[in-house]
Design a protein around this motif. Structure first.
Motif, PDB file in Angstrom:
ATOM      1  N   PRO A   1       0.846  -1.414  -0.072  1.00 48.39           N
ATOM      2  CA  PRO A   1      -0.191  -0.047  -0.079  1.00 48.39           C
ATOM      3  C   PRO A   1       0.816   1.224  -0.102  1.00 48.39           C
ATOM      4  O   PRO A   1       0.370   2.112  -0.436  1.00 48.39           O
ATOM      5  N   ASP A   2       2.167   1.387   0.303  1.00 52.10           N
ATOM      6  CA  ASP A   2       2.767   2.352   0.315  1.00 52.10           C
ATOM      7  C   ASP A   2       3.610   2.735  -0.947  1.00 52.10           C
ATOM      8  O   ASP A   2       4.212   3.602  -0.961  1.00 52.10           O
ATOM      9  N   GLY A   3       3.266   1.798  -1.906  1.00 50.26           N
ATOM     10  CA  GLY A   3       3.926   1.986  -3.063  1.00 50.26           C
ATOM     11  C   GLY A   3       5.009   1.306  -3.549  1.00 50.26           C
ATOM     12  O   GLY A   3       5.424   1.445  -4.756  1.00 50.26           O
ATOM     13  N   THR A   4       5.604   0.446  -2.395  1.00 48.45           N
ATOM     14  CA  THR A   4       6.906  -0.353  -2.789  1.00 48.45           C
ATOM     15  C   THR A   4       6.246  -1.790  -3.319  1.00 48.45           C
ATOM     16  O   THR A   4       5.273  -1.809  -3.391  1.00 48.45           O
ATOM     17  N   VAL A   5       7.283  -2.175  -3.755  1.00 45.91           N
ATOM     18  CA  VAL A   5       7.400  -3.743  -4.471  1.00 45.91           C
ATOM     19  C   VAL A   5       7.691  -4.641  -3.600  1.00 45.91           C
ATOM     20  O   VAL A   5       8.560  -4.600  -2.919  1.00 45.91           O
ATOM     21  N   LEU A   6       7.120  -5.782  -3.368  1.00 43.77           N
ATOM     22  CA  LEU A   6       7.503  -6.855  -2.607  1.00 43.77           C
ATOM     23  C   LEU A   6       7.714  -8.012  -3.115  1.00 43.77           C
ATOM     24  O   LEU A   6       6.905  -8.805  -3.869  1.00 43.77           O
ATOM     25  N   LYS A   7       8.954  -8.310  -3.274  1.00 43.15           N
ATOM     26  CA  LYS A   7       9.420  -9.612  -3.964  1.00 43.15           C
ATOM     27  C   LYS A   7       9.583 -10.787  -2.863  1.00 43.15           C
ATOM     28  O   LYS A   7      10.423 -10.853  -2.143  1.00 43.15           O
ATOM     29  N   GLN A   8       8.699 -11.857  -3.132  1.00 43.00           N
ATOM     30  CA  GLN A   8       8.548 -13.056  -2.216  1.00 43.00           C
ATOM     31  C   GLN A   8       9.727 -13.675  -2.354  1.00 43.00           C
ATOM     32  O   GLN A   8      10.543 -13.884  -3.449  1.00 43.00           O
ATOM     33  N   LEU A   9      10.692 -13.951  -1.114  1.00 46.58           N
ATOM     34  CA  LEU A   9      11.914 -14.801  -1.028  1.00 46.58           C
ATOM     35  C   LEU A   9      11.709 -16.068  -1.850  1.00 46.58           C
ATOM     36  O   LEU A   9      10.818 -16.932  -1.465  1.00 46.58           O
ATOM     37  N   GLN A  10      12.719 -16.365  -2.714  1.00 56.03           N
ATOM     38  CA  GLN A  10      12.683 -17.759  -3.244  1.00 56.03           C
ATOM     39  C   GLN A  10      13.158 -18.835  -2.162  1.00 56.03           C
ATOM     40  O   GLN A  10      13.782 -18.353  -1.459  1.00 56.03           O
ATOM     41  N   PRO A  11      12.983 -19.860  -2.706  1.00 50.41           N
ATOM     42  CA  PRO A  11      13.778 -20.876  -1.746  1.00 50.41           C
ATOM     43  C   PRO A  11      15.233 -21.002  -1.847  1.00 50.41           C
ATOM     44  O   PRO A  11      15.722 -20.333  -2.726  1.00 50.41           O
ATOM     45  N   PRO A  12      15.611 -21.339  -0.799  1.00 46.29           N
ATOM     46  CA  PRO A  12      17.192 -21.695  -0.712  1.00 46.29           C
ATOM     47  C   PRO A  12      17.772 -22.289  -1.627  1.00 46.29           C
ATOM     48  O   PRO A  12      17.035 -23.337  -2.314  1.00 46.29           O
ATOM     49  N   PRO A  13      18.966 -22.267  -2.278  1.00 42.97           N
ATOM     50  CA  PRO A  13      19.751 -20.887  -1.760  1.00 42.97           C
ATOM     51  C   PRO A  13      19.683 -19.828  -2.376  1.00 42.97           C
ATOM     52  O   PRO A  13      20.126 -18.753  -2.153  1.00 42.97           O
ATOM     53  N   ARG A  14      18.652 -19.638  -3.462  1.00 45.47           N
ATOM     54  CA  ARG A  14      18.364 -18.341  -4.387  1.00 45.47           C
ATOM     55  C   ARG A  14      17.912 -17.348  -3.467  1.00 45.47           C
ATOM     56  O   ARG A  14      18.619 -16.291  -3.751  1.00 45.47           O
ATOM     57  N   GLY A  15      16.794 -17.507  -2.767  1.00 45.94           N
ATOM     58  CA  GLY A  15      16.257 -16.366  -2.026  1.00 45.94           C
ATOM     59  C   GLY A  15      17.124 -15.996  -0.951  1.00 45.94           C
ATOM     60  O   GLY A  15      17.384 -14.427  -0.995  1.00 45.94           O
ATOM     61  N   PRO A  16      17.670 -16.596  -0.212  1.00 55.45           N
ATOM     62  CA  PRO A  16      18.724 -15.977   0.906  1.00 55.45           C
ATOM     63  C   PRO A  16      20.007 -15.242   0.252  1.00 55.45           C
ATOM     64  O   PRO A  16      20.472 -14.257   0.527  1.00 55.45           O
ATOM     65  N   ARG A  17      20.393 -15.913  -1.031  1.00 61.28           N
ATOM     66  CA  ARG A  17      21.363 -15.337  -1.648  1.00 61.28           C
ATOM     67  C   ARG A  17      21.243 -13.849  -2.149  1.00 61.28           C
ATOM     68  O   ARG A  17      21.923 -12.804  -2.140  1.00 61.28           O
ATOM     69  N   GLU A  18      20.017 -13.768  -2.641  1.00 64.90           N
ATOM     70  CA  GLU A  18      19.604 -12.507  -3.341  1.00 64.90           C
ATOM     71  C   GLU A  18      19.309 -11.443  -2.050  1.00 64.90           C
ATOM     72  O   GLU A  18      19.852 -10.546  -2.365  1.00 64.90           O
ATOM     73  N   MET A  19      18.856 -11.974  -0.947  1.00 67.22           N
ATOM     74  CA  MET A  19      18.719 -11.039   0.144  1.00 67.22           C
ATOM     75  C   MET A  19      19.885 -10.632   0.661  1.00 67.22           C
ATOM     76  O   MET A  19      20.365  -9.346   0.848  1.00 67.22           O
ATOM     77  N   LYS A  20      21.070 -11.371   0.578  1.00 68.57           N
ATOM     78  CA  LYS A  20      22.255 -10.904   1.209  1.00 68.57           C
ATOM     79  C   LYS A  20      23.215 -10.121   0.366  1.00 68.57           C
ATOM     80  O   LYS A  20      23.955  -9.288   0.562  1.00 68.57           O
ATOM     81  N   PHE A  21      22.731 -10.377  -1.095  1.00 65.70           N
ATOM     82  CA  PHE A  21      23.308  -9.296  -2.060  1.00 65.70           C
ATOM     83  C   PHE A  21      22.604  -7.917  -1.762  1.00 65.70           C
ATOM     84  O   PHE A  21      23.498  -7.068  -1.633  1.00 65.70           O
ATOM     85  N   TYR A  22      21.378  -7.536  -1.553  1.00 68.96           N
ATOM     86  CA  TYR A  22      20.776  -6.430  -1.469  1.00 68.96           C
ATOM     87  C   TYR A  22      21.291  -5.879  -0.108  1.00 68.96           C
ATOM     88  O   TYR A  22      21.527  -4.662  -0.150  1.00 68.96           O
ATOM     89  N   SER A  23      21.422  -6.720   0.842  1.00 75.81           N
ATOM     90  CA  SER A  23      21.781  -6.247   2.097  1.00 75.81           C
ATOM     91  C   SER A  23      23.239  -5.678   2.171  1.00 75.81           C
ATOM     92  O   SER A  23      23.649  -4.882   2.883  1.00 75.81           O
ATOM     93  N   MET A  24      23.953  -6.490   1.481  1.00 73.02           N
ATOM     94  CA  MET A  24      25.644  -6.159   1.319  1.00 73.02           C
ATOM     95  C   MET A  24      25.680  -4.626   0.324  1.00 73.02           C
ATOM     96  O   MET A  24      26.540  -3.877   1.010  1.00 73.02           O
ATOM     97  N   VAL A  25      25.059  -4.683  -0.497  1.00 76.33           N
ATOM     98  CA  VAL A  25      25.105  -3.318  -1.516  1.00 76.33           C
ATOM     99  C   VAL A  25      24.558  -2.089  -0.647  1.00 76.33           C
ATOM    100  O   VAL A  25      25.229  -0.910  -0.851  1.00 76.33           O
ATOM    101  N   TYR A  26      23.617  -2.333   0.141  1.00 74.75           N
ATOM    102  CA  TYR A  26      23.050  -1.320   0.795  1.00 74.75           C
ATOM    103  C   TYR A  26      23.374  -1.131   2.130  1.00 74.75           C
ATOM    104  O   TYR A  26      22.516  -0.700   3.076  1.00 74.75           O
ATOM    105  N   GLU A  27      24.512  -1.878   2.604  1.00 75.86           N
ATOM    106  CA  GLU A  27      24.639  -2.123   4.010  1.00 75.86           C
ATOM    107  C   GLU A  27      25.191  -0.536   4.419  1.00 75.86           C
ATOM    108  O   GLU A  27      25.546   0.367   3.989  1.00 75.86           O
TER     109      GLU A  27
END
Length: 377
Positions: free
Chosen positions: A59-85
């Protein structure tokens, strides 16, 4: 025995992997799942309600991308977290942020707290009639650790990926006369071959009346900047990752009146530099990325030997000159081009490396070649 620095780096990775550590996360950070709806303008990828995972609009206008099953989902989350640390000081990653959607951490509903979503910027939101295209970039749609079965499956889907270097996964284009959108799915993109790729890609810029050459011009400039980033870094390799193109179908720019001089200004391809083989000796552990931070980005553009067995772009030198930060020094391109967003998306297959991402670079160069040909027609 681990050194203090390696222990610190591992700790940083653990912090980045904590679902509750990102901005916009935590208790009460979002409404229940029934306050979100499936993303209406999605053109490719897993769709909510159709696949096991999907994409929602918050509702706030952002996009929610559901985390994929391991290892793909956690890998993508770690990538975003690393870049935007928050404390990131790696110039390579800081530069990369401008080519990604903004990341606001993870989100989950109160009803399903274990179902995590990546909370991302909706780069289409500010456009009145967003025309959207998802283009997978690179010579391979599988990463170095894929099984033989997975490799063969991906090659069968689009055998020309290695030669062409990119694949149109989907697009939707605003038709001015009909006041509606024309949509093209992944089957359309997989049907494009070397001889039809130019005409197939040009459909994205045709509004039913004219070819939006202003949008093509802006796209060339922005893809060039992403190419410059890739040519200057050798710490990450991207597989099965895409570029998301967005421009407004409603424009005050009369694109069909672009002059020859304006066309010339968009000629931004550099001389072909060939394709080098991949180095598949990549450490699977994403924590290795943090040890690579120390290296940062090289600012020199590496030259490689030309391989004439590949489909090579025949570029021209361009009057548009980019400075060291990838900015148009003259500013002239901005005066004649449309407002276009191009962002890198889909990072479930990003791995640390010690060599340039030759496959992605090859794809970007060939994409630029095709865009240039469309503009000059």
């Amino acid at each position: 025995m681990d050194s203090p620095s390696s222990v610190a780096l591992q700790r940083r990775l653990e912090i980045c992997s904590d679902p509750g550590s990102g901005p916009g996360s935590g208790p009460g950070s979002g409404p229940h799942l029934n306050g979100c709806v499936p993303l209406s303008h999605q053109v490719a990828g897993h769709k909510y309600g159709v696949d096991k995972v999907g994409i929602l609009q918050h509702p706030d206008g952002t996009v929610l991308k559901q985390l994929q099953p391991p290892p793909r989902g956690p890998r993508e989350m770690k990538f975003y977290s690393m870049v935007y640390e928050k404390d990131c000081r790696d110039p390579c990653l800081l530069d990369l942020q401008q080519y990604l959607p903004k990341y606001y951490g993870t989100w989950s509903s109160a009803d399903s707290p274990t179902d995590l979503y990546l909370k991302l910027e909706d780069v289409t939101r500010r456009f009145q009639k967003p025309c959207i295209m998802d283009v997978k970039i690179g010579q391979r749609s599988f990463d170095p650790f894929a099984s033989q079965e997975k490799r063969e499956q991906q090659i069968r889907k689009y055998p020309l990926m290695e030669e062409i270097g990119f694949l149109v996964l989907g697009m939707r284009v605003y038709n001015v006369g009909l006041d509606s959108f024309d949509s093209y799915d992944q089957h359309y993109g997989r049907g494009l071959v070397k001889d039809t790729i130019k005409d197939g890609l040009s459909k994205f810029f045709f509004n039913g009346e004219v070819l939006r050459k202003d949008a093509i011009t802006a796209s060339i400039v922005k893809v060039q900047k992403i190419l410059q980033w890739f040519e200057g870094q050798s710490q990450l390799n991207f597989y099965a990752s895409s570029l998301l193109f967005v421009y407004d179908g409603v424009s005050s720019v009369h694109s069909h009146t672009l002059s020859v001089q304006e066309k010339t200004m968009a000629r931004s391809l550099q001389k072909a530099e060939g394709v080098v083989e991949y180095n598949n000796n990549i450490d699977q552990s994403l924590s290795t990325m943090y040890s690579l931070h120390k290296k940062g980005c090289t600012r020199s553009h590496h030259q490689s030997k030309q391989d004439n067995s590949k489909w090579q772009p025949n570029g021209n030198h361009s009057p548009i000159q980019l400075d060291a930060k990838g900015q148009d020094k003259s500013g002239e391109a901005e005066k004649i081009s449309a407002d276009v967003e191009i962002r890198m998306i889909d990072f479930a297959h990003v791995f640390p490396s010690e060599v340039q991402d030759h496959g992605y670079i090859y794809g970007l160069r060939n994409l630029l070649k095709v865009l240039q040909e469309i503009l000059e027609d």
